[in-house]
Design a protein around this motif. Sequence first.
Motif, PDB file in Angstrom:
ATOM      1  N   ARG A 107       0.838  -1.188   0.000  1.00  0.00           N
ATOM      2  CA  ARG A 107       0.000   0.000   0.000  1.00  0.00           C
ATOM      3  C   ARG A 107       0.878   1.244   0.000  1.00  0.00           C
ATOM      4  O   ARG A 107       2.001   1.215   0.497  1.00  0.00           O
ATOM      5  N   LEU A 108       0.344   2.325  -0.523  1.00  0.00           N
ATOM      6  CA  LEU A 108       1.067   3.592  -0.535  1.00  0.00           C
ATOM      7  C   LEU A 108       0.946   4.267   0.831  1.00  0.00           C
ATOM      8  O   LEU A 108       0.027   3.958   1.606  1.00  0.00           O
ATOM      9  N   PRO A 109       1.854   5.200   1.152  1.00  0.00           N
ATOM     10  CA  PRO A 109       1.734   5.925   2.429  1.00  0.00           C
ATOM     11  C   PRO A 109       0.382   6.609   2.598  1.00  0.00           C
ATOM     12  O   PRO A 109      -0.142   6.708   3.702  1.00  0.00           O
ATOM     13  N   GLY A 110      -0.204   7.093   1.505  1.00  0.00           N
ATOM     14  CA  GLY A 110      -1.553   7.658   1.553  1.00  0.00           C
ATOM     15  C   GLY A 110      -1.571   9.160   1.819  1.00  0.00           C
ATOM     16  O   GLY A 110      -0.560   9.785   2.137  1.00  0.00           O
ATOM     17  N   ARG A 111      -2.773   9.733   1.697  1.00  0.00           N
ATOM     18  CA  ARG A 111      -2.919  11.180   1.853  1.00  0.00           C
ATOM     19  C   ARG A 111      -2.599  11.654   3.267  1.00  0.00           C
ATOM     20  O   ARG A 111      -2.091  12.752   3.455  1.00  0.00           O
ATOM     21  N   LYS A 112      -2.863  10.810   4.270  1.00  0.00           N
ATOM     22  CA  LYS A 112      -2.631  11.246   5.650  1.00  0.00           C
ATOM     23  C   LYS A 112      -1.157  11.498   5.941  1.00  0.00           C
ATOM     24  O   LYS A 112      -0.817  12.294   6.810  1.00  0.00           O
ATOM     25  N   SER A 113      -0.278  10.798   5.204  1.00  0.00           N
ATOM     26  CA  SER A 113       1.160  10.970   5.443  1.00  0.00           C
ATOM     27  C   SER A 113       1.631  12.375   5.091  1.00  0.00           C
ATOM     28  O   SER A 113       2.672  12.829   5.571  1.00  0.00           O
ATOM     29  N   LEU A 114       0.867  13.094   4.256  1.00  0.00           N
ATOM     30  CA  LEU A 114       1.277  14.426   3.826  1.00  0.00           C
ATOM     31  C   LEU A 114       1.105  15.473   4.922  1.00  0.00           C
ATOM     32  O   LEU A 114       1.681  16.556   4.829  1.00  0.00           O
ATOM     33  N   PHE A 141       7.492  16.397   4.649  1.00  0.00           N
ATOM     34  CA  PHE A 141       8.224  16.324   3.393  1.00  0.00           C
ATOM     35  C   PHE A 141       8.665  17.727   2.987  1.00  0.00           C
ATOM     36  O   PHE A 141       7.888  18.681   3.085  1.00  0.00           O
ATOM     37  N   GLN A 142       9.896  17.844   2.514  1.00  0.00           N
ATOM     38  CA  GLN A 142      10.399  19.154   2.100  1.00  0.00           C
ATOM     39  C   GLN A 142       9.748  19.619   0.806  1.00  0.00           C
ATOM     40  O   GLN A 142       9.214  20.723   0.726  1.00  0.00           O
ATOM     41  N   LEU A 155       3.598   8.869  -2.995  1.00  0.00           N
ATOM     42  CA  LEU A 155       2.896   9.004  -1.718  1.00  0.00           C
ATOM     43  C   LEU A 155       1.422   8.620  -1.843  1.00  0.00           C
ATOM     44  O   LEU A 155       0.880   7.965  -0.964  1.00  0.00           O
ATOM     45  N   CYS A 156       0.777   9.045  -2.906  1.00  0.00           N
ATOM     46  CA  CYS A 156      -0.627   8.681  -3.110  1.00  0.00           C
ATOM     47  C   CYS A 156      -0.975   8.887  -4.576  1.00  0.00           C
ATOM     48  O   CYS A 156      -0.303   9.631  -5.296  1.00  0.00           O
TER      49      CYS A 156
END
Length: 279
Positions: free
Chosen positions: A102-109, A116-117, A162-163
């Motif tokens: 699975r991808l990290p998803g929107r919440k990871s942002l 994330f830089q 990321l998503c």
Amino acid sequence: MSHDRLERLRQLNRTRFKRHTGIYPETFAEMEIVLHQRERSKKKSGRPPALNASEQLLLTLEFWREYRTFAHLGHDWNIHETTVQRTVERVETALIHSGEFRLPGRKSLKQEENVFQIIAVDAAETPCERPTSQQRRWYSGKKKRHTLKTQVVIDVSTRMILCVATAFGSMHDLTLFRQSGVQIHPETALIGDAGDQGIRPHQGHSVTPHKATKKAPLTPEQRQQNRELASTRRRVEHVIRCLKIFRVLKDIYRHRRRRFSVRVNLIAAVCNRSVAGVA
């Protein structure tokens, strides 16, 4: 015959293995573990499957990588084309439900502990067969054909996806960004393309190319900034190229559109493993 096919694949070196399947041997082994765990958890009843878990995985990868018809794959594997379809969908479902791919998803942002830089957003289109209804909805004025649109958000420094989000071809890139629900940390810089000019209200710390008009041509400074931005955005294009190594995302998509999003997410997660393997 299918067993010999798998053994010949295992004898390939790392580079040729990836050219054949689209993934590295380590990723193949991780996917095998997921499928073997699924097989062990199933109740044993009825006739045993024609292919074991590893062969089912290889069949699915060949479908993604080459995107041949189920009839052609069934002929090569000596099984019926409906068996190929069921096998591919079962493998995809098992991988996505395992949580390992699975991808990290929107919440990871928006996570405070891992800001994330610089992230970049871009959209790619996959041609599809003309639908029987609502044809205008799927018609892309940019590509002059019916398409499926995919939005990709990546971390520029690591090239990790990321998503992703999918939509019909006529949807504008900015509209897809709004509807995808992507919320970015205020300290994260966002890089968009020329189609994302209105993205600043959603993300104050964003950069898009300067656009010239008849009355206001670009200055030399703006041209230089556009060149620097294009150099950074090449990473996004490289990631999209990694996705489209799998012909199911590049050739004319012939199958049910509701299954397209599952395949995009799975292939994106697999590509992340490949990027990490290279790094």
